[in-house]
Structure formats: C-alpha cells, structure tokens
Design a protein around this motif. Structure first.
Motif, PDB file in Angstrom:
ATOM      1  N   ALA A 185       0.829  -1.204   0.000  1.00 38.05           N
ATOM      2  CA  ALA A 185       0.000   0.000   0.000  1.00 38.05           C
ATOM      3  C   ALA A 185       0.865   1.256   0.000  1.00 38.05           C
ATOM      4  CB  ALA A 185      -0.922  -0.010   1.212  1.00 38.05           C
ATOM      5  N   ALA A 186       1.972   1.220   0.725  1.00 38.48           N
ATOM      6  CA  ALA A 186       2.875   2.366   0.753  1.00 38.48           C
ATOM      7  C   ALA A 186       3.420   2.657  -0.642  1.00 38.48           C
ATOM      8  CB  ALA A 186       4.022   2.112   1.731  1.00 38.48           C
ATOM      9  N   VAL A 187       3.921   1.639  -1.297  1.00 37.22           N
ATOM     10  CA  VAL A 187       4.486   1.824  -2.638  1.00 37.22           C
ATOM     11  C   VAL A 187       3.412   2.296  -3.618  1.00 37.22           C
ATOM     12  CG1 VAL A 187       5.553   0.622  -4.587  1.00 37.22           C
ATOM     13  CG2 VAL A 187       6.345   0.167  -2.240  1.00 37.22           C
ATOM     14  N   ALA A 188       2.213   1.745  -3.504  1.00 34.70           N
ATOM     15  CA  ALA A 188       1.128   2.119  -4.416  1.00 34.70           C
ATOM     16  C   ALA A 188       0.723   3.573  -4.270  1.00 34.70           C
ATOM     17  CB  ALA A 188      -0.080   1.214  -4.179  1.00 34.70           C
ATOM     18  N   THR A 189       0.995   4.175  -3.116  1.00 30.76           N
ATOM     19  CA  THR A 189       0.618   5.573  -2.897  1.00 30.76           C
ATOM     20  C   THR A 189       1.826   6.504  -2.890  1.00 30.76           C
ATOM     21  OG1 THR A 189       0.570   5.090  -0.508  1.00 30.76           O
ATOM     22  CG2 THR A 189      -1.522   5.065  -1.692  1.00 30.76           C
ATOM     23  N   GLY A 190       2.958   6.017  -3.396  1.00 28.58           N
ATOM     24  CA  GLY A 190       4.122   6.874  -3.575  1.00 28.58           C
ATOM     25  C   GLY A 190       5.022   6.996  -2.373  1.00 28.58           C
ATOM     26  N   LEU A 191       4.877   6.100  -1.420  1.00 28.57           N
ATOM     27  CA  LEU A 191       5.713   6.134  -0.224  1.00 28.57           C
ATOM     28  C   LEU A 191       6.761   5.034  -0.280  1.00 28.57           C
ATOM     29  CD1 LEU A 191       2.953   6.625   2.499  1.00 28.57           C
ATOM     30  CD2 LEU A 191       4.683   8.294   1.858  1.00 28.57           C
ATOM     31  N   PRO A 192       7.897   5.220   0.381  1.00 29.61           N
ATOM     32  CA  PRO A 192       8.873   4.124   0.459  1.00 29.61           C
ATOM     33  C   PRO A 192       8.342   3.015   1.354  1.00 29.61           C
ATOM     34  CG  PRO A 192       9.590   5.988   1.788  1.00 29.61           C
ATOM     35  CD  PRO A 192       8.384   6.456   1.030  1.00 29.61           C
ATOM     36  N   PRO A 193       8.609   1.765   1.032  1.00 28.03           N
ATOM     37  CA  PRO A 193       8.101   0.663   1.866  1.00 28.03           C
ATOM     38  C   PRO A 193       8.653   0.690   3.274  1.00 28.03           C
ATOM     39  CG  PRO A 193       9.692  -0.145   0.262  1.00 28.03           C
ATOM     40  CD  PRO A 193       9.408   1.281  -0.104  1.00 28.03           C
ATOM     41  N   GLU A 194       9.772   1.379   3.492  1.00 29.98           N
ATOM     42  CA  GLU A 194      10.410   1.399   4.811  1.00 29.98           C
ATOM     43  C   GLU A 194       9.612   2.150   5.868  1.00 29.98           C
ATOM     44  OE1 GLU A 194      13.388   0.571   1.702  1.00 29.98           O
ATOM     45  OE2 GLU A 194      11.922   2.199   1.969  1.00 29.98           O
ATOM     46  N   VAL A 195       8.481   2.767   5.488  1.00 32.10           N
ATOM     47  CA  VAL A 195       7.661   3.425   6.509  1.00 32.10           C
ATOM     48  C   VAL A 195       7.062   2.400   7.465  1.00 32.10           C
ATOM     49  CG1 VAL A 195       7.148   5.452   5.098  1.00 32.10           C
ATOM     50  CG2 VAL A 195       5.605   3.478   5.027  1.00 32.10           C
ATOM     51  N   VAL A 196       7.049   1.117   7.077  1.00 33.58           N
ATOM     52  CA  VAL A 196       6.610   0.035   7.958  1.00 33.58           C
ATOM     53  C   VAL A 196       7.644  -1.086   7.893  1.00 33.58           C
ATOM     54  CG1 VAL A 196       4.862  -1.693   8.483  1.00 33.58           C
ATOM     55  CG2 VAL A 196       4.166   0.549   7.641  1.00 33.58           C
ATOM     56  N   ALA A 197       8.127  -1.516   9.046  1.00 33.42           N
ATOM     57  CA  ALA A 197       9.075  -2.627   9.094  1.00 33.42           C
ATOM     58  C   ALA A 197       8.687  -3.560  10.230  1.00 33.42           C
ATOM     59  CB  ALA A 197      10.497  -2.116   9.303  1.00 33.42           C
ATOM     60  N   VAL A 198       9.125  -4.811  10.137  1.00 36.12           N
ATOM     61  CA  VAL A 198       8.853  -5.819  11.164  1.00 36.12           C
ATOM     62  C   VAL A 198      10.155  -6.494  11.544  1.00 36.12           C
ATOM     63  CG1 VAL A 198       7.733  -8.032  11.651  1.00 36.12           C
ATOM     64  CG2 VAL A 198       6.460  -6.237  10.492  1.00 36.12           C
ATOM     65  N   VAL A 199      10.372  -6.660  12.850  1.00 32.43           N
ATOM     66  CA  VAL A 199      11.513  -7.431  13.340  1.00 32.43           C
ATOM     67  C   VAL A 199      10.982  -8.494  14.298  1.00 32.43           C
ATOM     68  CG1 VAL A 199      13.178  -5.569  13.060  1.00 32.43           C
ATOM     69  CG2 VAL A 199      11.940  -5.788  15.221  1.00 32.43           C
ATOM     70  N   HIS A 200      11.750  -9.561  14.456  1.00 29.04           N
ATOM     71  CA  HIS A 200      11.357 -10.685  15.302  1.00 29.04           C
ATOM     72  C   HIS A 200      12.412 -10.924  16.372  1.00 29.04           C
ATOM     73  CE1 HIS A 200       8.195 -12.152  12.465  1.00 29.04           C
ATOM     74  NE2 HIS A 200       9.000 -11.629  11.559  1.00 29.04           N
ATOM     75  N   GLY A 201      11.965 -11.429  17.527  1.00 33.01           N
ATOM     76  CA  GLY A 201      12.889 -11.863  18.562  1.00 33.01           C
ATOM     77  C   GLY A 201      12.879 -10.984  19.800  1.00 33.01           C
ATOM     78  N   PHE A 202      13.077 -11.631  20.966  1.00 32.35           N
ATOM     79  CA  PHE A 202      13.106 -10.918  22.243  1.00 32.35           C
ATOM     80  C   PHE A 202      14.215  -9.873  22.265  1.00 32.35           C
ATOM     81  CE2 PHE A 202      14.806 -10.538  26.570  1.00 32.35           C
ATOM     82  CZ  PHE A 202      13.686 -10.132  27.259  1.00 32.35           C
ATOM     83  N   GLY A 203      15.387 -10.278  21.813  1.00 31.88           N
ATOM     84  CA  GLY A 203      16.505  -9.335  21.795  1.00 31.88           C
ATOM     85  C   GLY A 203      16.235  -8.141  20.904  1.00 31.88           C
ATOM     86  N   ALA A 204      15.551  -8.387  19.792  1.00 30.62           N
ATOM     87  CA  ALA A 204      15.212  -7.291  18.887  1.00 30.62           C
ATOM     88  C   ALA A 204      14.299  -6.282  19.570  1.00 30.62           C
ATOM     89  CB  ALA A 204      14.540  -7.839  17.633  1.00 30.62           C
ATOM     90  N   GLY A 205      13.412  -6.783  20.432  1.00 30.53           N
ATOM     91  CA  GLY A 205      12.524  -5.871  21.155  1.00 30.53           C
ATOM     92  C   GLY A 205      13.279  -4.936  22.067  1.00 30.53           C
ATOM     93  N   LEU A 206      14.296  -5.450  22.752  1.00 32.93           N
ATOM     94  CA  LEU A 206      15.114  -4.600  23.615  1.00 32.93           C
ATOM     95  C   LEU A 206      15.959  -3.622  22.799  1.00 32.93           C
ATOM     96  CD1 LEU A 206      16.312  -7.168  26.308  1.00 32.93           C
ATOM     97  CD2 LEU A 206      14.707  -5.267  26.613  1.00 32.93           C
ATOM     98  N   GLU A 207      16.548  -4.105  21.709  1.00 30.32           N
ATOM     99  CA  GLU A 207      17.337  -3.221  20.846  1.00 30.32           C
ATOM    100  C   GLU A 207      16.470  -2.078  20.324  1.00 30.32           C
ATOM    101  OE1 GLU A 207      20.544  -3.182  19.999  1.00 30.32           O
ATOM    102  OE2 GLU A 207      21.059  -4.943  21.214  1.00 30.32           O
ATOM    103  N   LEU A 208      15.239  -2.403  20.013  1.00 32.74           N
ATOM    104  CA  LEU A 208      14.337  -1.420  19.416  1.00 32.74           C
ATOM    105  C   LEU A 208      14.042  -0.280  20.384  1.00 32.74           C
ATOM    106  CD1 LEU A 208      12.744  -0.911  16.816  1.00 32.74           C
ATOM    107  CD2 LEU A 208      10.900  -2.308  17.751  1.00 32.74           C
ATOM    108  N   VAL A 209      13.685  -0.600  21.623  1.00 36.71           N
ATOM    109  CA  VAL A 209      13.311   0.455  22.557  1.00 36.71           C
ATOM    110  C   VAL A 209      14.523   1.294  22.974  1.00 36.71           C
ATOM    111  CG1 VAL A 209      13.598  -0.749  24.768  1.00 36.71           C
ATOM    112  CG2 VAL A 209      11.721   0.892  24.480  1.00 36.71           C
ATOM    113  N   ARG A 210      15.709   0.735  22.820  1.00 36.17           N
ATOM    114  CA  ARG A 210      16.928   1.457  23.195  1.00 36.17           C
ATOM    115  C   ARG A 210      17.538   2.246  22.044  1.00 36.17           C
ATOM    116  NH1 ARG A 210      19.343  -3.899  26.206  1.00 36.17           N
ATOM    117  NH2 ARG A 210      18.283  -3.641  28.221  1.00 36.17           N
ATOM    118  N   HIS A 211      17.035   2.059  20.824  1.00 38.05           N
ATOM    119  CA  HIS A 211      17.666   2.694  19.663  1.00 38.05           C
ATOM    120  C   HIS A 211      17.510   4.210  19.743  1.00 38.05           C
ATOM    121  CE1 HIS A 211      18.855   3.622  15.583  1.00 38.05           C
ATOM    122  NE2 HIS A 211      19.241   2.362  15.444  1.00 38.05           N
ATOM    123  N   PRO A 212      18.596   4.957  19.531  1.00 39.93           N
ATOM    124  CA  PRO A 212      18.520   6.420  19.688  1.00 39.93           C
ATOM    125  C   PRO A 212      17.608   7.115  18.684  1.00 39.93           C
ATOM    126  CG  PRO A 212      20.653   5.744  18.785  1.00 39.93           C
ATOM    127  CD  PRO A 212      19.973   4.499  19.243  1.00 39.93           C
TER     128      PRO A 212
END
Length: 509
Positions: A185-212
């Motif tokens: 839907a993003a690409v179809a409306t002229g947006l980069p697909p990176e406006v939505v991303a998905v990551v998996h894993g417990f460690g990824a959840g901690l990395e995510l909340v700590r990312h500057p």
C-alpha cells in the motif's frame, strides 16, 4: 553465530507449521530503524498519508481470506472472531485516514498579538508535529487489531510517524503477511516501503526500545514484559514516551437489587464475557463482586450452569496454557477459596473454563498478609474470581484493594439506574478513580472503536494516561510546538494566516 529461526506454530497441536523468519540481530534492527527514520519526510504530506491508510485497509480487505486463514492457523481464535477483528482493523485504518483529512487532531490554536494587555501578549501559533520513528510491540491475543496493522501502527502512521513493529512470536506468519500488504500500500501511494518494518525476537525488542532514533513506543502485553520495556525506555540517555497496556482485573459489582431483578441474565452474561476468546481478552472480568444470599446464589447458579455447558478451548500457545493451569492451581489452593466450576486442563492442548469463589471478608481481613492478593492479579484465560460480599461497605473495601484497571462494570436494577445519587453514585465515583472505562449494565468485553473511546487506565492497566483505541490515540505520537512572532511566510502552511490547507483552528483575538 547462526541466526535463530522463527517458527509458526499451530496451537491446536503444538506442531511447527514452518519457518517464517529469523530473529533480528542488532545490526538488522539498526538498519530497520535507520531506514524508517530516513522515510519520515515522505509521510509529511497529509493527503499522501490519507491515501496510504485507505489503500492499506483496501488491501487487507481484499486479502481477507488469506489473512484470516493464516491468523487462525497460528492462534486458534476461529474464523468468525478473526473476520470481525479484521473488519475492526481496517475500520481503524480508515477512521484515522478520516481524522487526518479533517485535521482537528493537529489542535491548531492561534492567539493574536494584543499589545494593550498587561503584560502584552505576543502573536502565538501552535500545532502538533510527529515525534519520529515509533516502535510498536504486537499483542498475542489480537493478531490483527493490536499487532502489525493494528491501532498503534495506524495511529502512528496517521500522525506522520514511520513504524517498526516487534512481531509477537505467536503469529509471525500473520505479521509478515500483514506487513507485506502495508508495504504494498505504501508503494502504491508513492511512499517508500520502509515506513513500515517488522523485526522478530526478544533481543530485537530490547534493541528497538533502546535505539537512539526511536522516538516513542506502544506496547500491549503483560505487566512483567511491559514494565521491563518501560524501564528501558526511561533509562535511555534521552528517555522516550512508552505507552504500554500491561494488565487489568476489570472488576464487576452486582448490586443486591440487580441480583434480585435479573440474576440469571447477569450470571449467563458473565459466563459469556469470561469465556469470550477463551478468556484471552484484556478486558475480561477477572473479579466479580456478588451479594451474599439467595439472589446472589441465583447469579452464581446461572454462572455455574453456563460455564459447565462451555466446551474446552485452545489458548494462544502452550506456554500460556501452562501458566493458566498453574495460576488457577495456586489460587484454588488458598484458604477459604472454593472452585464451584474447576478451570484447568481440558485435554492435551485445551483448557476448561471455570471460576473461583471467596468471601469478601477473607480478602479484606487478610489484605497483604495471607497470600490472597494473588486473587487480585490477572489470570489470563477462561477463569474469574467471584467475591461474595455482605454489604456495600464490604464491596467498597474490596475495591479499595485494587490497582488501576482498563474497565470497571456495575450492574444495577432499573430503580437504581433511574434514581440517581445514593450507593450507585458512590460506586461510580470509586470506579472513576480506579479505571479508564466504566460500564453500567453491560460487559467490558468488546471495545468500540469510536472517537470518545478510552482504552487505558491507572497503572498497571497502562503506563500513561493515553488511549490505545479511538480517535485520540493519535495524540500519543505528536508533540506541540508554539511559534511566537514568526513572520507569516516562515510559518508552516498549517499555521499561516490564509489557512491554505483549510484546517480547523481556534483563534483568540
């Protein structure tokens, strides 16, 4: 070091369905966040966001059969329930598109200069801007409405914030499927697909909340997991808002007059609310105060009958099943606690519904010393605690032991609803201090997606005073900025005197 695979599992059998992804390493989380951060500018145009949200809803609807089938295979929630949840999810996306198009979410306020005031007032123009990249932590029990395409994502995108979702391990295939539809839907409306991303894993959840470069987070889940992430968000060199929905007991009080008037209706309705979604709703009634005496016995008799007629159900995963069985066992072993309908194992992969009963005086007299405080904690699954009280003072004392809740429900008689004031008003006042939503003569399960909805409450129901459902959920991802004496040509278009975007605003002369 080999990457850890992420498997899709069938909760009905406990067997793996297939590998979906791998857990994200820190470098992959960093890449997803940086790409989302770089895509912020593309979301600046409101008309593009509106088109994107509506296109996402249309694609999800068009893929309904595949989405529902995948979600059911991973959650065992059933196609009927999931079809309704998908409709709710696409409805949220369209509702936020409508909100962006209308524009009042920006809360534009203009105070014109008044040099004659004491002290003089300068020209002030205020509106709200997006925070930046939002981390969304998906819920186990709502694979659509509180997960990748759910309300946190929809409201953040509507605000102009890119989203990185930490997928829940109970439905990774559903998460990847929905993410692919949002990116299409993003690409179809002229947006980069990176406006939505998905990551998996417990460690990824901690990395995510700590990312500057992550500017805020939304979470739906357990108290323990949510509190750990909340603390991590607060401990950052630059703390960020963490809007978490953690846990709730959702107390219910049945007055003596209501029990006398419609005991069977209340008992049967309670059973339906406790077992809806196999008791895996965040607003399941977990503590129900019922009067002592014959009318209270009629309420519990109807509850008993309805629960005994309820078949076993499948919880979202085997870890939750084990936690439910152990939680019920611990509570049932407490002194003065009985199990009129025993909840617990229903089969190799299922659980049976039931309820526990305890006198109110046991909770009040043993508060903090007897171990009965365990009954005042959420037990995730198809069980509730019925507390028999002697009078309203005793009921109020039990309510005084509770922490914050998402909802609180009061069942009144026709005379009590018509009278106003009195004991009913006192209970409403006590509920107002206790919960984010107060229900009279209904059940809290089923949270309407509407502008006036509030889904939150005092801690530990939530970590902030915001809502995760309804139109004002967008406010979590915005911050106000005031412009003082800034020349019109240098103002954002939203604040210029000619109002070129035609936005609603409050003007004080």
């Amino acid at each position: 070091m080999a990457a850890t695979p992420v498997w899709s599992v069938d909760p009905r059998t406990g067997k793996q369905r297939g590998q979906v992804a791998v857990e994200a390493a820190p470098a992959e989380v960093d890449g997803a966040v940086r790409a989302a951060h770089a895509a912020r500018g593309a979301l600046a145009d409101a008309a593009t966001r509106v088109a994107f949200l509506r296109a996402a809803a249309d694609l999800l609807d068009a893929s309904a059969a595949q989405v529902v089938e995948t979600a059911d295979a991973e959650t065992a929630l059933g196609t009927g329930r999931l079809t309704g949840e998908l409709a709710r999810t696409t409805g949220q996306l369209r509702a936020f598109a409508d909100a962006v198009e209308e524009g009042s979410y920006l809360d534009i306020r203009i105070d014109r200069a008044d040099p004659a005031r004491t002290p003089p007032r300068p020209e002030l123009r205020r509106y709200k801007v997006p925070l930046g990249v939002v981390a969304v932590y998906a819920a186990s029990n709502f694979p659509l409405a509180f997960s990748v395409p759910g309300g946190d994502t929809a409201s953040a995108l509507a605000a102009g914030c890119p989203v990185v979702v930490k997928a829940h391990p109970d439905h990774p295939a559903t998460s990847e499927l929905c993410a692919s539809l949002l990116r299409r839907a993003a690409v179809a409306t002229g947006l980069p697909p990176e406006v939505v991303a998905v990551v998996h894993g417990f460690g990824a959840g901690l990395e995510l909340v700590r990312h500057p470069l992550v500017s805020a987070a939304g979470f739906t889940g357990s108290i323990r997991g949510g509190r750990a992430l909340f603390d991590a968000a607060a401990a950052r060199p630059v703390p960020i808002p963490f809007h978490g929905e953690l846990g709730s007991l959702n107390p219910v009080v049945v007055t003596a007059a209501a029990a006398a008037e419609r005991a069977e209706e209340i008992g049967t309705g309670l059973a339906g609310a406790v077992t809806l979604g196999v008791g895996q709703f965040c607003v399941k009634p977990g503590l129900v105060l019922v009067p002592e005496g014959a009318d209270g016995d009629r309420v519990t008799g109807a509850l008993t009958k309805a629960l005994e007629e309820t078949g076993p159900g499948v919880l979202l995963d085997h870890r939750m099943r084990e936690a439910f069985i152990e939680g019920v066992r611990e509570r049932a072993a407490l002194p003065a606690v009985t199990s009129p309908v025993a909840a617990g194992p229903g089969g190799e992969h299922t659980v049976g519904a039931g309820y526990l009963a305890v006198p109110a005086r046991t909770l009040v007299e043993g508060a903090g010393t007897s171990g009965h405080e365990l009954l005042l904690e959420e037990c995730f699954g198809p069980v509730t605690v019925v507390v028999r009280y002697a009078d309203q003072g005793e009921a109020a004392a039990v309510l005084g032991l509770l922490c914050g809740n998402l909802s609180a429900t009061l069942h009144l008689s026709a005379a009590e609803t018509a009278g106003g004031g009195g004991p009913a008003a006192e209970l409403i006042a006590q509920f107002t201090a206790l919960a984010g939503r107060i229900v009279v003569n209904g059940w809290p399960t089923g949270v309407a997606v509407a502008p006036a909805q509030h889904h939150g409450g005092p801690y530990p129901a939530a970590t902030s005073h915001s809502t995760s459902v309804g139109g004002t959920a967008i406010e979590r991802w915005l911050r106000p900025v005031a412009y003082q004496s800034v020349p019109d040509a240098l103002l954002p278009p939203e604040l210029r005197e000619a109002n070129p975007l035609g936005l609603p605003r409050r003007v004080t002369s």
